[in-house]
Design a protein around this motif. Structure first.
Motif, PDB file in Angstrom:
ATOM      1  N   GLU A  91       0.915  -1.159   0.081  1.00  0.00           N
ATOM      2  CA  GLU A  91      -0.144  -0.069   0.140  1.00  0.00           C
ATOM      3  C   GLU A  91       0.926   1.297   0.107  1.00  0.00           C
ATOM      4  N   PRO A  92       0.648   2.324  -0.857  1.00  0.00           N
ATOM      5  CA  PRO A  92       1.566   3.363  -1.003  1.00  0.00           C
ATOM      6  C   PRO A  92       1.422   4.252   0.402  1.00  0.00           C
ATOM      7  N   ALA A  93       0.423   4.071   0.885  1.00  0.00           N
ATOM      8  CA  ALA A  93       0.143   4.934   2.193  1.00  0.00           C
ATOM      9  C   ALA A  93       1.163   4.511   3.337  1.00  0.00           C
ATOM     10  N   GLU A  94       1.467   3.113   3.106  1.00  0.00           N
ATOM     11  CA  GLU A  94       2.448   2.630   4.198  1.00  0.00           C
ATOM     12  C   GLU A  94       3.816   2.625   3.494  1.00  0.00           C
ATOM     13  N   GLY A  95       4.283   3.367   2.581  1.00  0.00           N
ATOM     14  CA  GLY A  95       5.562   3.326   2.105  1.00  0.00           C
ATOM     15  C   GLY A  95       5.802   4.559   1.566  1.00  0.00           C
ATOM     16  N   GLU A  96       5.573   4.631   0.210  1.00  0.00           N
ATOM     17  CA  GLU A  96       6.034   5.933  -0.480  1.00  0.00           C
ATOM     18  C   GLU A  96       5.518   7.449   0.194  1.00  0.00           C
ATOM     19  N   ASP A  97       4.085   7.318   0.572  1.00  0.00           N
ATOM     20  CA  ASP A  97       3.813   8.238   1.494  1.00  0.00           C
ATOM     21  C   ASP A  97       4.222   8.738   2.454  1.00  0.00           C
ATOM     22  N   GLN A  98       4.831   7.765   3.305  1.00  0.00           N
ATOM     23  CA  GLN A  98       5.510   7.921   4.631  1.00  0.00           C
ATOM     24  C   GLN A  98       6.856   8.853   4.165  1.00  0.00           C
ATOM     25  N   LEU A  99       7.596   8.115   3.255  1.00  0.00           N
ATOM     26  CA  LEU A  99       8.803   8.689   2.896  1.00  0.00           C
ATOM     27  C   LEU A  99       8.505  10.248   2.459  1.00  0.00           C
ATOM     28  N   ASP A 100       7.660  10.323   1.809  1.00  0.00           N
ATOM     29  CA  ASP A 100       7.236  11.852   1.165  1.00  0.00           C
ATOM     30  C   ASP A 100       7.017  12.752   2.348  1.00  0.00           C
ATOM     31  N   ARG A 101       6.665  12.304   3.243  1.00  0.00           N
ATOM     32  CA  ARG A 101       6.190  13.156   4.418  1.00  0.00           C
ATOM     33  C   ARG A 101       7.347  13.518   5.216  1.00  0.00           C
ATOM     34  N   LEU A 102       8.296  12.455   5.308  1.00  0.00           N
ATOM     35  CA  LEU A 102       9.565  12.681   6.127  1.00  0.00           C
ATOM     36  C   LEU A 102      10.346  13.786   5.493  1.00  0.00           C
ATOM     37  N   LEU A 103      10.598  13.561   4.257  1.00  0.00           N
ATOM     38  CA  LEU A 103      11.487  14.544   3.693  1.00  0.00           C
ATOM     39  C   LEU A 103      10.899  15.859   3.416  1.00  0.00           C
ATOM     40  N   ALA A 104       9.693  16.002   3.539  1.00  0.00           N
ATOM     41  CA  ALA A 104       8.943  17.183   3.410  1.00  0.00           C
ATOM     42  C   ALA A 104       9.209  18.069   4.710  1.00  0.00           C
ATOM     43  N   ALA A 105       9.158  17.141   5.848  1.00  0.00           N
ATOM     44  CA  ALA A 105       9.176  17.583   7.135  1.00  0.00           C
ATOM     45  C   ALA A 105      10.593  17.789   7.760  1.00  0.00           C
ATOM     46  N   ARG A 106      11.618  17.060   7.079  1.00  0.00           N
ATOM     47  CA  ARG A 106      12.883  17.121   7.847  1.00  0.00           C
ATOM     48  C   ARG A 106      13.975  17.300   6.664  1.00  0.00           C
ATOM     49  N   ALA A 107      14.417  18.734   6.616  1.00  0.00           N
ATOM     50  CA  ALA A 107      15.300  19.345   5.484  1.00  0.00           C
ATOM     51  C   ALA A 107      16.682  18.415   6.087  1.00  0.00           C
ATOM     52  N   ASP A 108      16.752  18.214   7.251  1.00  0.00           N
ATOM     53  CA  ASP A 108      18.060  17.633   7.315  1.00  0.00           C
ATOM     54  C   ASP A 108      18.204  15.973   7.049  1.00  0.00           C
ATOM     55  N   PHE A 109      17.317  15.613   6.349  1.00  0.00           N
ATOM     56  CA  PHE A 109      17.389  14.397   5.661  1.00  0.00           C
ATOM     57  C   PHE A 109      17.232  14.063   4.118  1.00  0.00           C
ATOM     58  N   THR A 110      18.115  13.566   3.434  1.00  0.00           N
ATOM     59  CA  THR A 110      18.175  13.400   2.214  1.00  0.00           C
ATOM     60  C   THR A 110      18.152  11.704   1.793  1.00  0.00           C
ATOM     61  N   LEU A 111      17.634  11.599   0.517  1.00  0.00           N
ATOM     62  CA  LEU A 111      17.384  10.059   0.099  1.00  0.00           C
ATOM     63  C   LEU A 111      18.997   9.783  -0.337  1.00  0.00           C
ATOM     64  N   ALA A 112      19.247   8.270  -0.056  1.00  0.00           N
ATOM     65  CA  ALA A 112      20.477   7.866  -0.068  1.00  0.00           C
ATOM     66  C   ALA A 112      20.139   6.435  -1.142  1.00  0.00           C
ATOM     67  N   PRO A 113      19.948   6.659  -2.350  1.00  0.00           N
ATOM     68  CA  PRO A 113      19.641   5.300  -3.006  1.00  0.00           C
ATOM     69  C   PRO A 113      20.547   4.335  -3.112  1.00  0.00           C
ATOM     70  N   PRO A 114      20.349   3.069  -3.272  1.00  0.00           N
ATOM     71  CA  PRO A 114      21.207   1.878  -3.175  1.00  0.00           C
ATOM     72  C   PRO A 114      22.317   2.006  -4.435  1.00  0.00           C
ATOM     73  N   VAL A 115      23.302   1.683  -4.184  1.00  0.00           N
ATOM     74  CA  VAL A 115      24.512   1.816  -5.226  1.00  0.00           C
ATOM     75  C   VAL A 115      24.862   0.345  -5.625  1.00  0.00           C
ATOM     76  N   ALA A 116      25.703   0.416  -6.762  1.00  0.00           N
ATOM     77  CA  ALA A 116      25.989  -0.982  -7.383  1.00  0.00           C
ATOM     78  C   ALA A 116      26.220  -1.964  -6.321  1.00  0.00           C
ATOM     79  N   GLY A 117      25.912  -3.119  -6.624  1.00  0.00           N
ATOM     80  CA  GLY A 117      26.225  -4.166  -5.425  1.00  0.00           C
ATOM     81  C   GLY A 117      25.557  -4.491  -4.323  1.00  0.00           C
ATOM     82  N   GLU A 118      24.969  -3.282  -3.685  1.00  0.00           N
ATOM     83  CA  GLU A 118      24.139  -3.371  -2.472  1.00  0.00           C
ATOM     84  C   GLU A 118      22.795  -4.415  -2.676  1.00  0.00           C
ATOM     85  N   LEU A 119      22.326  -4.391  -3.944  1.00  0.00           N
ATOM     86  CA  LEU A 119      21.064  -5.232  -3.847  1.00  0.00           C
ATOM     87  C   LEU A 119      21.197  -6.604  -4.633  1.00  0.00           C
ATOM     88  N   PRO A 120      20.424  -7.633  -4.498  1.00  0.00           N
ATOM     89  CA  PRO A 120      20.742  -8.670  -5.293  1.00  0.00           C
ATOM     90  C   PRO A 120      19.982  -8.417  -6.623  1.00  0.00           C
TER      91      PRO A 120
END
Length: 430
Positions: free
Chosen positions: A364-393
């Motif tokens: 459910e997007p309300a339990e994932g994507e929407d939560q992250l968007d809310r956090l990033l909108a409220a906390r300017a001190d946090f930035t997304l750190a996407p996975p880099v090569a080799g971290e995911l299967p």
């Protein structure tokens, strides 16, 4: 004196046929899920308390779980053979579901399937149940190879993810999925099974896990591949890591094995017992705090915080088909509110320059994507750190926005994986 009426080998008013107690337990399980909204696993101890053996408990669980996988198709068959639609909560409908799923999906001979459910409707419409079942069996009724999802679930997921996802979800629920193992030591290799990632093995559904080599020595634990991804994004470390809402503890074990000094926090004493059992079997050190994360406070901020938030759990529907019938929009909305509060508190516990990984086993997007968007909108001190090569299967995608979303269809040819949302964010340095 009149002779008792015979019903397919059973004397009406006589003793129940062999196997009836397991069907009674299956009925109690289905009632707990469909009428009271309980989780199938949570209802199992009470529903099967009158059974004397593990095999009977296993049979009751198998009947109930398969009924929940096939519920829309079973009900469609029942409705096709009745002049007036039976109420959803009618005992006759429940009995027919149990009889039909045995005969059409579990391989039970039809005479045994009906004989063991007729006692469930004693004092009720036995002739109706017997007649509908007989009509369908004589008409060579069959269940589709690909089950039909509950209409409300299919509609919700179609709106969020599209038709291709809904079709993949229907294929995914057709049978119990394979079992994934996480290895304590990535170089340990006595189990001859496919590996989809470092420190991972995949064994067939139904494998006796306790009989595998290395179980007693704590060489591995059961953990879906998707569930292993959040801890993978924290990598190796030698500092403090907080694992919030930690039970049953797979991610805690991953973090401890990767060198983190872990404090695992969970509000449930009974779930924490599994944490302790796993800690003892794996011989991995970590601390356990029994506390609600909405009340608990760490001694100091940590460089690594993992939040596997409580959620509707719709992403684990392959293993727990009851969630499709319990996780209605109200449940999703309520859980989303809890997640927002937990995530807000957890963000304060990340040390400057530290990392927060947020995850839910929800589709459910309300339990994932929407939560992250809310956090990033409220906390300017946090930035997304996407996975880099080799971290995911291999085969696990990163979205264009930089987070991980596994869906039905992800790794389908290799046996699939659970539905998860996973995002990694970093806090700015002081």
């Amino acid at each position: 004196m009149a002779r008792p009426q015979q019903v397919r080998g059973q004397v009406k008013g006589g003793p129940d046929p062999l196997g009836t107690p397991a069907r009674r337990a299956a009925l109690r399980l289905l009632d707990a899920v469909l009428r009271r909204g309980e989780a199938l696993e949570a209802a199992l101890p009470m529903a099967t308390r009158a059974l004397h053996g593990g095999p009977d408990r296993g049979l009751a669980h198998a009947i109930a779980a398969e009924t929940l996988r096939r519920l829309p198709d079973l009900d469609a068959l029942i409705d096709s053979a009745t002049r007036q639609r039976l109420p959803d909560d009618a005992k006759a409908r429940f009995a027919l579901r149990i009889a039909l799923v045995q005969a059409l999906s579990l391989g039970t001979p039809p005479h045994a399937a009906i004989a063991t459910v007729l006692p469930l409707v004693d004092g009720g419409p036995r002739k109706l149940v017997h007649g509908v079942f007989g009509t369908l069996i004589r008409g060579e009724a069959a269940l589709p190879a690909v089950p039909t999802l509950p209409a409300a679930v299919a509609e919700r997921w179609r709106a969020a993810w599209g038709e291709e996802m809904v079709e993949a979800a229907a294929r995914a629920i057709a049978a119990p999925p394979p079992i994934d193992l996480s290895l304590r030591d990535p170089d340990w290799d006595p189990i001859d099974a496919p590996s989809l990632a470092p420190a991972h093995r995949r064994v067939p559904s139904g494998t006796d896990i306790a009989a595998l080599p290395g179980y007693d020595e704590g060489a591995f634990w059961v953990q879906d591949l998707a569930a292993s991804l959040p801890a993978r994004l924290l990598g190796h470390g030698d500092g403090t890591a907080l694992d919030l809402c930690a039970a049953p503890g797979g991610k805690t074990l991953q973090l401890a094995a990767a060198g983190w000094r872990v404090t695992a926090v969970d509000a449930s004493e009974s779930r924490a017992a599994r944490l302790r059992d796993n800690r003892a079997r794996m011989a991995l050190p970590f601390d356990i705090a029994i506390a609600d994360v909405l009340d608990w406070q760490p001694d100091a901020p940590a460089p690594a915080v993992l939040v596997d938030a409580p959620c509707s759990a719709t992403g684990i529907f392959r293993r727990h088909p009851d969630v499709l019938h319990r996780a209605h929009p109200g449940v999703v909305a309520d859980m989303a509110q809890v997640q927002a509060r937990i995530l807000s508190r957890a963000a304060d516990w990340v040390a400057p320059g530290g990392t927060l990984v947020y995850a839910t086993c929800s589709l459910e997007p309300a339990e994932g994507e929407d939560q992250l968007d809310r956090l990033l909108a409220a906390r300017a001190d946090f930035t997304l750190a996407p996975p880099v090569a080799g971290e995911l299967p291999p085969g696990i995608p990163t979205t264009d926005r930089g987070w991980v979303r596994t869906l039905p269809g992800t790794l389908e040819e290799a046996g699939g994986c659970d539905g998860f949302f996973i995002a990694r964010v970093r806090r700015a340095s002081a």
